[in-house]
Design a protein around this motif. Sequence first.
Motif, PDB file in Angstrom:
ATOM      1  N   HIS A  34       0.824  -1.222   0.000  1.00  0.00           N
ATOM      2  CA  HIS A  34       0.000   0.000   0.000  1.00  0.00           C
ATOM      3  C   HIS A  34       0.853   1.264   0.000  1.00  0.00           C
ATOM      4  CE1 HIS A  34      -3.462  -2.577   0.657  1.00  0.00           C
ATOM      5  NE2 HIS A  34      -2.848  -3.126   1.699  1.00  0.00           N
ATOM      6  N   ASN A  35       1.956   1.225  -0.735  1.00  0.00           N
ATOM      7  CA  ASN A  35       2.788   2.420  -0.852  1.00  0.00           C
ATOM      8  C   ASN A  35       2.106   3.514  -1.663  1.00  0.00           C
ATOM      9  OD1 ASN A  35       5.139   1.546   0.611  1.00  0.00           O
ATOM     10  ND2 ASN A  35       5.595   0.163  -1.086  1.00  0.00           N
ATOM     11  N   LEU A  36       1.095   3.125  -2.448  1.00  0.00           N
ATOM     12  CA  LEU A  36       0.343   4.109  -3.231  1.00  0.00           C
ATOM     13  C   LEU A  36      -1.030   4.365  -2.616  1.00  0.00           C
ATOM     14  CD1 LEU A  36       1.174   2.931  -6.873  1.00  0.00           C
ATOM     15  CD2 LEU A  36       2.439   4.507  -5.402  1.00  0.00           C
ATOM     16  N   GLY A  37      -1.146   4.129  -1.328  1.00  0.00           N
ATOM     17  CA  GLY A  37      -2.428   4.346  -0.656  1.00  0.00           C
ATOM     18  C   GLY A  37      -2.909   5.773  -0.747  1.00  0.00           C
ATOM     19  N   SER A  38      -1.985   6.724  -0.798  1.00  0.00           N
ATOM     20  CA  SER A  38      -2.379   8.132  -0.879  1.00  0.00           C
ATOM     21  C   SER A  38      -3.020   8.470  -2.221  1.00  0.00           C
ATOM     22  CB  SER A  38      -1.155   9.027  -0.659  1.00  0.00           C
ATOM     23  OG  SER A  38      -0.135   8.738  -1.601  1.00  0.00           O
ATOM     24  N   TRP A  39      -2.900   7.592  -3.224  1.00  0.00           N
ATOM     25  CA  TRP A  39      -3.496   7.838  -4.534  1.00  0.00           C
ATOM     26  C   TRP A  39      -5.018   7.650  -4.513  1.00  0.00           C
ATOM     27  CZ3 TRP A  39      -0.374   6.446  -9.498  1.00  0.00           C
ATOM     28  CH2 TRP A  39       0.934   6.901  -9.366  1.00  0.00           C
ATOM     29  N   ASN A  40      -5.556   7.300  -3.378  1.00  0.00           N
ATOM     30  CA  ASN A  40      -7.007   7.112  -3.269  1.00  0.00           C
ATOM     31  C   ASN A  40      -7.727   8.357  -2.762  1.00  0.00           C
ATOM     32  OD1 ASN A  40      -6.850   4.378  -4.048  1.00  0.00           O
ATOM     33  ND2 ASN A  40      -6.324   3.765  -1.960  1.00  0.00           N
ATOM     34  N   ARG A  41      -6.985   9.412  -2.479  1.00  0.00           N
ATOM     35  CA  ARG A  41      -7.636  10.572  -1.881  1.00  0.00           C
ATOM     36  C   ARG A  41      -7.243  11.859  -2.604  1.00  0.00           C
ATOM     37  NH1 ARG A  41      -3.491   9.596   2.242  1.00  0.00           N
ATOM     38  NH2 ARG A  41      -1.930  11.259   2.127  1.00  0.00           N
ATOM     39  N   CYS A  81      -1.848  16.717  -7.094  1.00  0.00           N
ATOM     40  CA  CYS A  81      -0.875  17.789  -6.884  1.00  0.00           C
ATOM     41  C   CYS A  81      -1.145  18.636  -5.648  1.00  0.00           C
ATOM     42  CB  CYS A  81      -0.818  18.677  -8.120  1.00  0.00           C
ATOM     43  SG  CYS A  81      -0.139  17.842  -9.564  1.00  0.00           S
ATOM     44  N   THR A  82      -2.211  18.337  -4.909  1.00  0.00           N
ATOM     45  CA  THR A  82      -2.467  19.102  -3.682  1.00  0.00           C
ATOM     46  C   THR A  82      -2.748  18.216  -2.482  1.00  0.00           C
ATOM     47  OG1 THR A  82      -4.820  19.285  -4.261  1.00  0.00           O
ATOM     48  CG2 THR A  82      -3.380  21.082  -4.961  1.00  0.00           C
ATOM     49  N   SER A  83      -2.657  16.898  -2.655  1.00  0.00           N
ATOM     50  CA  SER A  83      -3.014  15.980  -1.571  1.00  0.00           C
ATOM     51  C   SER A  83      -1.932  14.959  -1.258  1.00  0.00           C
ATOM     52  CB  SER A  83      -4.319  15.241  -1.929  1.00  0.00           C
ATOM     53  OG  SER A  83      -5.372  16.144  -2.129  1.00  0.00           O
ATOM     54  N   ARG A  84      -0.693  15.293  -1.581  1.00  0.00           N
ATOM     55  CA  ARG A  84       0.448  14.464  -1.182  1.00  0.00           C
ATOM     56  C   ARG A  84       0.379  13.045  -1.750  1.00  0.00           C
ATOM     57  NH1 ARG A  84       3.177  16.527   3.477  1.00  0.00           N
ATOM     58  NH2 ARG A  84       3.866  14.432   3.957  1.00  0.00           N
ATOM     59  N   TRP A  85       0.163  12.899  -3.035  1.00  0.00           N
ATOM     60  CA  TRP A  85       0.217  11.569  -3.633  1.00  0.00           C
ATOM     61  C   TRP A  85       1.663  11.095  -3.674  1.00  0.00           C
ATOM     62  CZ3 TRP A  85      -3.538  10.176  -8.171  1.00  0.00           C
ATOM     63  CH2 TRP A  85      -4.857  10.333  -7.743  1.00  0.00           C
ATOM     64  N   ALA A  86       1.897   9.892  -3.198  1.00  0.00           N
ATOM     65  CA  ALA A  86       3.250   9.361  -3.089  1.00  0.00           C
ATOM     66  C   ALA A  86       3.922   9.312  -4.453  1.00  0.00           C
ATOM     67  CB  ALA A  86       3.208   7.957  -2.483  1.00  0.00           C
ATOM     68  N   GLY A  87       5.157   9.829  -4.511  1.00  0.00           N
ATOM     69  CA  GLY A  87       5.960   9.741  -5.713  1.00  0.00           C
ATOM     70  C   GLY A  87       5.633  10.728  -6.798  1.00  0.00           C
ATOM     71  N   ILE A  88       4.701  11.651  -6.547  1.00  0.00           N
ATOM     72  CA  ILE A  88       4.264  12.583  -7.586  1.00  0.00           C
ATOM     73  C   ILE A  88       4.748  13.998  -7.262  1.00  0.00           C
ATOM     74  CG2 ILE A  88       2.286  13.613  -8.757  1.00  0.00           C
ATOM     75  CD1 ILE A  88       2.737  10.664  -9.391  1.00  0.00           C
ATOM     76  N   SER A  89       5.398  14.630  -8.204  1.00  0.00           N
ATOM     77  CA  SER A  89       5.708  16.053  -8.082  1.00  0.00           C
ATOM     78  C   SER A  89       5.132  16.781  -9.287  1.00  0.00           C
ATOM     79  CB  SER A  89       7.218  16.296  -7.986  1.00  0.00           C
ATOM     80  OG  SER A  89       7.854  16.021  -9.209  1.00  0.00           O
ATOM     81  N   CYS A  90       4.715  18.024  -9.071  1.00  0.00           N
ATOM     82  CA  CYS A  90       3.964  18.759 -10.079  1.00  0.00           C
ATOM     83  C   CYS A  90       4.553  20.138 -10.304  1.00  0.00           C
ATOM     84  CB  CYS A  90       2.498  18.893  -9.651  1.00  0.00           C
ATOM     85  SG  CYS A  90       1.673  17.308  -9.371  1.00  0.00           S
ATOM     86  N   TYR A  91       4.112  20.761 -11.386  1.00  0.00           N
ATOM     87  CA  TYR A  91       4.561  22.108 -11.695  1.00  0.00           C
ATOM     88  C   TYR A  91       3.592  22.753 -12.675  1.00  0.00           C
ATOM     89  CZ  TYR A  91       6.537  20.514 -16.245  1.00  0.00           C
ATOM     90  OH  TYR A  91       6.726  20.008 -17.500  1.00  0.00           O
ATOM     91  N   MET A 145       9.468   0.452  -4.505  1.00  0.00           N
ATOM     92  CA  MET A 145       8.212   0.424  -3.761  1.00  0.00           C
ATOM     93  C   MET A 145       7.557  -0.952  -3.752  1.00  0.00           C
ATOM     94  SD  MET A 145       6.249   4.032  -4.325  1.00  0.00           S
ATOM     95  CE  MET A 145       6.885   5.563  -3.631  1.00  0.00           C
ATOM     96  N   ASN A 146       8.284  -1.985  -4.171  1.00  0.00           N
ATOM     97  CA  ASN A 146       7.751  -3.358  -4.182  1.00  0.00           C
ATOM     98  C   ASN A 146       6.505  -3.492  -5.057  1.00  0.00           C
ATOM     99  OD1 ASN A 146       9.522  -4.853  -2.190  1.00  0.00           O
ATOM    100  ND2 ASN A 146       8.807  -3.147  -0.908  1.00  0.00           N
ATOM    101  N   LEU A 147       6.492  -2.738  -6.131  1.00  0.00           N
ATOM    102  CA  LEU A 147       5.363  -2.787  -7.049  1.00  0.00           C
ATOM    103  C   LEU A 147       5.558  -3.899  -8.067  1.00  0.00           C
ATOM    104  CD1 LEU A 147       5.073   1.041  -7.781  1.00  0.00           C
ATOM    105  CD2 LEU A 147       3.700  -0.277  -6.155  1.00  0.00           C
ATOM    106  N   SER A 148       4.468  -4.531  -8.462  1.00  0.00           N
ATOM    107  CA  SER A 148       4.473  -5.477  -9.568  1.00  0.00           C
ATOM    108  C   SER A 148       3.334  -5.090 -10.494  1.00  0.00           C
ATOM    109  CB  SER A 148       4.359  -6.918  -9.065  1.00  0.00           C
ATOM    110  OG  SER A 148       3.215  -7.087  -8.247  1.00  0.00           O
ATOM    111  N   GLY A 149       2.938  -6.015 -11.375  1.00  0.00           N
ATOM    112  CA  GLY A 149       1.928  -5.652 -12.350  1.00  0.00           C
ATOM    113  C   GLY A 149       2.572  -5.185 -13.640  1.00  0.00           C
ATOM    114  N   ARG A 150       1.910  -4.276 -14.338  1.00  0.00           N
ATOM    115  CA  ARG A 150       2.362  -3.849 -15.664  1.00  0.00           C
ATOM    116  C   ARG A 150       2.350  -2.325 -15.784  1.00  0.00           C
ATOM    117  NH1 ARG A 150       2.186  -7.869 -19.712  1.00  0.00           N
ATOM    118  NH2 ARG A 150       1.651  -9.917 -18.860  1.00  0.00           N
ATOM    119  N   LEU A 151       3.072  -1.832 -16.775  1.00  0.00           N
ATOM    120  CA  LEU A 151       3.056  -0.407 -17.088  1.00  0.00           C
ATOM    121  C   LEU A 151       1.861  -0.122 -17.986  1.00  0.00           C
ATOM    122  CD1 LEU A 151       6.842   0.231 -17.861  1.00  0.00           C
ATOM    123  CD2 LEU A 151       5.617   0.680 -15.729  1.00  0.00           C
TER     124      LEU A 151
END
Length: 721
Positions: A56-63, A67-77, A96-102
Amino acid sequence: MGFSGRSQPSFVKLGLTFTGYLCWILLLIGANSQKTDPEEVNALRAIKKSLIDPYHNLGSWNRGDPCTSRWAGISCYNTTLDDDYFHVREMSLLQMNLSGRLSPELVHLSYMKIMDFMWNNISGTIPKEIGNITSLELLLLNGNKLTGSLPDEIGYLHNLDRLQIDENKISGSIPKSLANLNNAKHFHMNNNSLSGQIPPELSKLPNLVHLLLDNNNLSGRLPPELSKMPNLMILQLDNNNFEGSTIPLSYGNISCLLKLLRNCSLQGPIPDWSNMPNIAFIDLSLNKLSGTIPAGVLSENMTTIDLSSNNLNGTIPASFSRLPLLQKLSLANNSLSGSVPSTIWRNRILNQSETLILDFQDNRLSIISGSLILPSNVTVSLRGNPICTRGNLIQFCGSYEEDFNEMFNLTRSNACPPESCPPPYEYAPASPVARCFCAAPLLVGYRLKSPGFTKFRPYFDKFEHYVSSALDLNIYQFHIDSVAWEKGPRLRMYLKIFPAYVNNSIHLFNGSEVLRIHGLFSGWRIHGNAVFGPFELLNFTLLEPYKDEFPSSSPFGISKGALAGIILGTVAGSVTLSAVAFLIFFRSHKRRHRADSKRRPSSRVSIRIDGVKDFTYGEMAVATNNFNSSSFVGQGGYGKVYKGILADGTVVAIKRAQEGSLQGEKEFLTEIELLSRLHHRNLVSLIGYCDEEGEQMLIYEFMSNGNLRDHLSGKFELVLF
């Protein structure tokens, strides 16, 4: 319902204060109406669906918004001040121990500059759609389980600086379209299953510095055109199968500092590299090369020559005696004859701090010319030569097997008292002004992919200066904790980077400094070095004191619309608060309140508010070094603002009321209770207060976002992890 004259001023004051803060919140909400481009938000959600995230290293991607809610690994400009949206600048999902596909939906991140999926377990193919992200500068996919071929569409990435697909299972040929990447400096495609011939079209690349293709299934002839590449420093092709191919004579003109053509089934003569002033490392071992060793004078930068396990004949050139930095000369398993010139090791009698390995096993050498005195730091092996049939050369005739699994720990003892630093703090390397101070380091896993030496110890100090200078740190802040050679050969190390010593404070990096250092590593902004070669980032570990400071969630890239909202909010808020302050000043009994607040009475009114702490004056004095001018960060109508560090390491902003702004104790505590109820992502949180020693202070979390001038000039980017 009526109010007495005695209670009305407090009620009016409270109401006006609440109204002012409410207006301020509404204006800030309007200023923050800017969000991430909706197309990119949808793309990120699709990308997450295609990945498996067991921890669940990408758990913050659910909220919220990326660019304003601290999504893990994302920087914006913002690309321009006229842009109404934030855009994803960087996707950094390192280890981040991710698997799956791109997901092919990556194509919709059309403003992205850095795509980093390094050191995960992602499988499947590389989507050809990535070739449409023309803003991409770093494509970092190494250390996964990717299969299939490298898409031709990668050749559309005209801004690409670095392509890293090494340590995957990618097959097929190298696309000729890569020759279109005129800005590329680094092709790291080693340790895959690439096949076919190296495209001669790559010779068109004017800026390529590193071409790493080792440990693949490449075949065919070596393109002589590669000798035309003006900036090529490292050519690494070992462990491929160029059966029947010779080393083009033009390779004698390549300005490479490092050549690795080990175990490539090459045949024919060795080119004359005597006209190459920069070459430092040659490995042509385990081939089928024949003829004599060129007798020309080699570069004085030479550290390693390995020509073992070929079909070479003739004698050992005397020119090998004029290499002051030589660490290893291996000529084993050939058909060399004649004498061994002792001048190769004689100069080491005066310089015994550096080791020299001479492996001449299994040749036809019959005599040592010159002195038989062997310095203690020189290892010579002549086993398997006629010379070792004599009984008086025991020191020259032992066996030698190089061990690249050697590990050594470089932790230095600084004679400090044991166990005095509470974990995770530890003793930092001694600074010029202090010893034995506790600090929390940043931990970095780092690996040299093609070092230009065989032994690291002689380059230890030079490496410390090289990296600390690149990081813009003092040399004492940089510490090499351990080093180990790995197959390749590659040199893995673990680094500790310590904050600088400042008085007697708790020694921590602030959040912006952690971001800066991380960016230098992850963005490959540490410039290449001729001796150390390319590096790779294995991990960037944050200890507990840094968990809340990094990554930052402050919006640094701001459009004109958002900026106008902030300016209007500032003006409106200032007017509102000024009016409130005036009414409070007019309706309050200033002299009585000032007298009451000179000293906290024994019958002090107390409040208990969850999450709000009552601090003593002494704690505030310690946090700010007695309100030292170096802690001062700003001033307003209320008073001065100081940056402080609490005993638990929390960085805070302390608003210290000036004498004319002091309130009565009850009114002050009522205001604190009100402030504690206000929560919004654009308002810093109230941590506590101080109401003693004739002082009134409010303690907030510290936000280092820069000033309005910085926002107007567009200096900052939004960084979210």
